[in-house]
Design a protein around this motif. Sequence first.
Motif, PDB file in Angstrom:
ATOM      1  N   SER A   1       0.831  -1.211   0.000  1.00  0.00           N
ATOM      2  CA  SER A   1       0.000   0.000   0.000  1.00  0.00           C
ATOM      3  C   SER A   1       0.859   1.252   0.000  1.00  0.00           C
ATOM      4  O   SER A   1       0.579   2.212  -0.732  1.00  0.00           O
ATOM      5  N   LEU A   2       1.920   1.240   0.797  1.00  0.00           N
ATOM      6  CA  LEU A   2       2.797   2.410   0.861  1.00  0.00           C
ATOM      7  C   LEU A   2       3.524   2.637  -0.452  1.00  0.00           C
ATOM      8  O   LEU A   2       3.596   3.772  -0.943  1.00  0.00           O
ATOM      9  N   VAL A   3       4.043   1.581  -1.045  1.00  0.00           N
ATOM     10  CA  VAL A   3       4.738   1.705  -2.337  1.00  0.00           C
ATOM     11  C   VAL A   3       3.789   2.233  -3.397  1.00  0.00           C
ATOM     12  O   VAL A   3       4.123   3.155  -4.156  1.00  0.00           O
ATOM     13  N   LEU A   4       2.599   1.675  -3.460  1.00  0.00           N
ATOM     14  CA  LEU A   4       1.622   2.082  -4.465  1.00  0.00           C
ATOM     15  C   LEU A   4       1.134   3.505  -4.236  1.00  0.00           C
ATOM     16  O   LEU A   4       1.039   4.298  -5.189  1.00  0.00           O
ATOM     17  N   ALA A   5       0.867   3.867  -3.011  1.00  0.00           N
ATOM     18  CA  ALA A   5       0.398   5.223  -2.710  1.00  0.00           C
ATOM     19  C   ALA A   5       1.483   6.256  -3.015  1.00  0.00           C
ATOM     20  O   ALA A   5       1.190   7.326  -3.567  1.00  0.00           O
ATOM     21  N   THR A   6       2.711   5.942  -2.703  1.00  0.00           N
ATOM     22  CA  THR A   6       3.815   6.866  -2.988  1.00  0.00           C
ATOM     23  C   THR A   6       3.986   7.062  -4.486  1.00  0.00           C
ATOM     24  O   THR A   6       4.127   8.193  -4.963  1.00  0.00           O
ATOM     25  N   ALA A   7       3.965   5.976  -5.240  1.00  0.00           N
ATOM     26  CA  ALA A   7       4.127   6.075  -6.696  1.00  0.00           C
ATOM     27  C   ALA A   7       2.957   6.835  -7.320  1.00  0.00           C
ATOM     28  O   ALA A   7       3.157   7.664  -8.222  1.00  0.00           O
ATOM     29  N   ALA A   8       1.749   6.592  -6.854  1.00  0.00           N
ATOM     30  CA  ALA A   8       0.581   7.295  -7.403  1.00  0.00           C
ATOM     31  C   ALA A   8       0.629   8.774  -7.055  1.00  0.00           C
ATOM     32  O   ALA A   8       0.312   9.631  -7.901  1.00  0.00           O
ATOM     33  N   HIS A   9       1.030   9.101  -5.851  1.00  0.00           N
ATOM     34  CA  HIS A   9       1.138  10.511  -5.458  1.00  0.00           C
ATOM     35  C   HIS A   9       2.211  11.217  -6.283  1.00  0.00           C
ATOM     36  O   HIS A   9       2.004  12.343  -6.744  1.00  0.00           O
ATOM     37  N   GLU A  10       3.336  10.577  -6.478  1.00  0.00           N
ATOM     38  CA  GLU A  10       4.411  11.176  -7.289  1.00  0.00           C
ATOM     39  C   GLU A  10       3.945  11.386  -8.731  1.00  0.00           C
ATOM     40  O   GLU A  10       4.275  12.393  -9.350  1.00  0.00           O
ATOM     41  N   ALA A  11       3.179  10.448  -9.257  1.00  0.00           N
ATOM     42  CA  ALA A  11       2.677  10.578 -10.628  1.00  0.00           C
ATOM     43  C   ALA A  11       1.696  11.746 -10.746  1.00  0.00           C
ATOM     44  O   ALA A  11       1.693  12.462 -11.753  1.00  0.00           O
ATOM     45  N   ARG A  12       0.875  11.936  -9.739  1.00  0.00           N
ATOM     46  CA  ARG A  12      -0.115  13.025  -9.792  1.00  0.00           C
ATOM     47  C   ARG A  12       0.503  14.392  -9.597  1.00  0.00           C
ATOM     48  O   ARG A  12      -0.023  15.383 -10.092  1.00  0.00           O
ATOM     49  N   THR A  13       1.603  14.472  -8.853  1.00  0.00           N
ATOM     50  CA  THR A  13       2.175  15.777  -8.530  1.00  0.00           C
ATOM     51  C   THR A  13       3.445  16.103  -9.302  1.00  0.00           C
ATOM     52  O   THR A  13       4.033  17.159  -9.069  1.00  0.00           O
TER      53      THR A  13
ATOM     54  N   GLU B   1       5.303   8.519 -14.060  1.00  0.00           N
ATOM     55  CA  GLU B   1       4.272   7.608 -14.589  1.00  0.00           C
ATOM     56  C   GLU B   1       4.843   6.214 -14.839  1.00  0.00           C
ATOM     57  O   GLU B   1       4.171   5.207 -14.614  1.00  0.00           O
ATOM     58  N   SER B   2       6.084   6.141 -15.301  1.00  0.00           N
ATOM     59  CA  SER B   2       6.726   4.833 -15.478  1.00  0.00           C
ATOM     60  C   SER B   2       6.923   4.138 -14.136  1.00  0.00           C
ATOM     61  O   SER B   2       6.741   2.920 -14.029  1.00  0.00           O
ATOM     62  N   ASP B   3       7.286   4.912 -13.111  1.00  0.00           N
ATOM     63  CA  ASP B   3       7.430   4.337 -11.774  1.00  0.00           C
ATOM     64  C   ASP B   3       6.097   3.786 -11.267  1.00  0.00           C
ATOM     65  O   ASP B   3       6.063   2.724 -10.633  1.00  0.00           O
ATOM     66  N   LEU B   4       5.008   4.507 -11.554  1.00  0.00           N
ATOM     67  CA  LEU B   4       3.684   4.007 -11.149  1.00  0.00           C
ATOM     68  C   LEU B   4       3.357   2.709 -11.885  1.00  0.00           C
ATOM     69  O   LEU B   4       2.824   1.772 -11.272  1.00  0.00           O
ATOM     70  N   SER B   5       3.684   2.627 -13.155  1.00  0.00           N
ATOM     71  CA  SER B   5       3.436   1.388 -13.904  1.00  0.00           C
ATOM     72  C   SER B   5       4.208   0.225 -13.292  1.00  0.00           C
ATOM     73  O   SER B   5       3.665  -0.876 -13.124  1.00  0.00           O
ATOM     74  N   ARG B   6       5.468   0.463 -12.958  1.00  0.00           N
ATOM     75  CA  ARG B   6       6.275  -0.597 -12.354  1.00  0.00           C
ATOM     76  C   ARG B   6       5.744  -0.973 -10.967  1.00  0.00           C
ATOM     77  O   ARG B   6       5.731  -2.158 -10.599  1.00  0.00           O
ATOM     78  N   ALA B   7       5.304   0.002 -10.188  1.00  0.00           N
ATOM     79  CA  ALA B   7       4.751  -0.290  -8.865  1.00  0.00           C
ATOM     80  C   ALA B   7       3.462  -1.109  -8.987  1.00  0.00           C
ATOM     81  O   ALA B   7       3.240  -2.049  -8.207  1.00  0.00           O
ATOM     82  N   LEU B   8       2.625  -0.754  -9.951  1.00  0.00           N
ATOM     83  CA  LEU B   8       1.384  -1.520 -10.156  1.00  0.00           C
ATOM     84  C   LEU B   8       1.690  -2.967 -10.531  1.00  0.00           C
ATOM     85  O   LEU B   8       1.045  -3.891 -10.025  1.00  0.00           O
TER      86      LEU B   8
ATOM     87  N   ILE C   1       6.519   6.408 -21.929  1.00  0.00           N
ATOM     88  CA  ILE C   1       6.508   5.836 -20.582  1.00  0.00           C
ATOM     89  C   ILE C   1       6.404   4.316 -20.688  1.00  0.00           C
ATOM     90  O   ILE C   1       6.041   3.776 -21.724  1.00  0.00           O
ATOM     91  N   ASP C   2       6.703   3.683 -19.593  1.00  0.00           N
ATOM     92  CA  ASP C   2       6.473   2.256 -19.448  1.00  0.00           C
ATOM     93  C   ASP C   2       5.004   2.122 -19.059  1.00  0.00           C
ATOM     94  O   ASP C   2       4.621   2.420 -17.927  1.00  0.00           O
ATOM     95  N   ASP C   3       4.171   1.721 -20.004  1.00  0.00           N
ATOM     96  CA  ASP C   3       2.729   1.658 -19.721  1.00  0.00           C
ATOM     97  C   ASP C   3       2.173   0.247 -19.834  1.00  0.00           C
ATOM     98  O   ASP C   3       0.972   0.079 -20.012  1.00  0.00           O
ATOM     99  N   ASP C   4       3.037  -0.740 -19.697  1.00  0.00           N
ATOM    100  CA  ASP C   4       2.529  -2.116 -19.705  1.00  0.00           C
ATOM    101  C   ASP C   4       1.582  -2.291 -18.532  1.00  0.00           C
ATOM    102  O   ASP C   4       1.947  -2.001 -17.386  1.00  0.00           O
ATOM    103  N   PRO C   5       0.361  -2.740 -18.777  1.00  0.00           N
ATOM    104  CA  PRO C   5      -0.611  -2.852 -17.682  1.00  0.00           C
ATOM    105  C   PRO C   5      -0.248  -4.002 -16.738  1.00  0.00           C
ATOM    106  O   PRO C   5       0.417  -4.955 -17.127  1.00  0.00           O
ATOM    107  N   PRO C   6      -0.697  -3.883 -15.505  1.00  0.00           N
ATOM    108  CA  PRO C   6      -0.441  -4.978 -14.557  1.00  0.00           C
ATOM    109  C   PRO C   6      -1.240  -6.215 -14.942  1.00  0.00           C
ATOM    110  O   PRO C   6      -2.312  -6.109 -15.542  1.00  0.00           O
ATOM    111  N   GLY C   7      -0.723  -7.350 -14.619  1.00  0.00           N
ATOM    112  CA  GLY C   7      -1.405  -8.606 -14.945  1.00  0.00           C
ATOM    113  C   GLY C   7      -2.469  -8.951 -13.932  1.00  0.00           C
ATOM    114  O   GLY C   7      -2.265  -9.798 -13.084  1.00  0.00           O
TER     115      GLY C   7
END
Length: 179
Positions: free
Chosen positions: A69-81, A91-98, A172-178
């Motif tokens: 949850s912390l990894v995902l929330a941090t990556a999503a917050h960084e992507a939004r801001t 955004e690539s970091d968020l894709s990798r975190a997902l 960006i790295d936009d490969d969707p999560p499986g």
Amino acid sequence: MLYHWIVDVLFWIAVVFLVGVYVSWRATRLDRLHVRVETARAALDAALVRRAAAALELAASRLLDPAASLVLATAAHEARTADADNREFAESDLSRALRAVADQPDFAGTVAGEGGDGADVLEELSSSAAKVAYARRFYNDAVAQARAARRKPLIRVLPLAGRAPLPDFFEIDDDPPGI
């Protein structure tokens, strides 16, 4: 003699008119391509915000372990801001975190099996991740067409692009999560 002179003048007027129509058509096409790039960019931005919101919703849902949850929330917050210069990296970091969160053993079964909104959150996340990939593809296609049009000699010789900046690709790295 006067007849030939009139025919020559009419011929050159027709040539100038046809060249003017062609130049106007090219300028209008270039303008439409730039509008298409702007529209595609707005759709891409909306898809990216929606994906970040879905990731934040999953992180806040208490369906994941605290570290994920912390990894995902941090990556999503960084992507939004993120600012414009760092947006692609965030955004690539968020894709990798997902993908890292979704690659956990039996992730989908655990989240969807918890009851409540787990299945809905996963569906929203999966849908928004796929839309990011499509939106980025459409945006990059529009940028490629605008750049190709701006490489034409007529566009470069006559300043038909005006002061519009040359659009950049969004990579960006936009490969969707499986999921």
